[in-house]
Write an enzyme that holds these catalytic residues in place. Structure first.
Site: not given
Length: 282
Positions: A180, A235
């Protein structure tokens, strides 16, 4: 300073009225999962805190997918289960680490010192043969005095300034899976990639089978980062960055902040730059 406790210690404290236990089990793909599991079986004396109902606020245009809760409401939720500054608080989740760490960070942000994560979580507790119950403890009443620690929260504007000015004096740490981070996949947020200039330190690498790695191992993970530099961790939505926050503190870093809105907040603003790829994915 310790950040985690072991199951043996907690077992000895089950009848200690000065110790409060919080069950934070959750499944991002099934929001009812944790509460149902709690009702079926939990550590004796534990109260349940729901990630999206109590540890997060309503989702709006900006602020990310798990914005911080309204602090007065969170304060009241703490008071209902008898948490005040005289109590030692132990948070656990299924053994993943991120949900208990989110509670840990929030309580720390509100100015509470004696809060810890149960190493190994509920899974480790059950595997060790320690007792569980279906009995839900009665609500209590306490007065929790809020003392916000602004120094551990990074604002959107602070992150924006670092990116815009290209500041090298601060370190941005992306805690997500490397795939990601580099932008190969993005299952949730609308734009793949990462905040420009961020390095990647996958949060799961700070734990092993649900247990936080040692102080020495955490130091090795972050060895290339100057201890004197300010650090901001993020995050996807401010949940899985919290184990990295704890890991950094375990490793001795003093100036660490959480960007609570994280990447989902960053990409909610039109025109914000995003980077893809990077050899700093780890």
């Amino acid at each position: 300073m310790k950040f985690v406790v072991n199951k043996e210690w907690l077992f000895e404290q089950l009848n200690n009225q000065q110790v409060k236990i919080v069950d934070c089990r959750f499944d991002l793909g099934n929001p009812d999962f944790g509460e149902k599991r709690y009702q079926e079986s939990h550590i004796p004396g534990a109260y349940y805190f729901h990630l999206e109902k109590q540890l997060s606020g309503p989702v709006v245009e900006h602020g990310g997918r798990h914005p911080l809760p309204e602090m007065e409401k969170f304060k009241q939720d703490l008071e209902k289960v008898g948490i005040d500054h005289s109590k030692t608080v132990i948070a656990y989740d299924g053994g993943e680490g991120q949900f208990a760490s989110r509670f840990w960070w929030l309580l720390t942000y509100l100015g509470h010192d004696n809060v810890y994560v149960l190493n190994g979580g509920f899974r480790g507790w059950v595997q060790a043969g320690f007792p569980t119950t279906k009995e839900i403890p009665e609500h209590e009443h306490a007065y929790f005095k809020v003392n916000i620690r602004k120094e551990i929260l990074a604002t959107y504007n602070e992150v924006k300034e670092i990116v815009t000015d290209g500041k090298k004096s601060s370190v941005l740490i992306d805690s997500r899976d490397p795939a990601r981070y580099v932008g190969d996949i993005e299952p949730i947020d609308k734009i793949p990639g990462h905040i420009p200039g961020a390095i990647n330190k996958f949060w799961e690498n700070g734990l092993e089978k649900g247990f936080f790695k040692s102080k020495e191992e955490q130091k090795k993970r972050f060895a290339e980062i100057d201890q004197d530099k300010p650090i901001i961790v993020y995050c996807g939505s401010g949940v899985t960055a919290t184990p990295n926050y704890i890991a950094l503190k375990m490793a001795g870093y003093k100036n660490v902040k959480l960007y609570a809105g994280s990447y989902s907040d960053w990409v909610s603003y039109e025109g914000n730059p995003v980077e893809k790829g990077n050899e700093n994915a780890k």
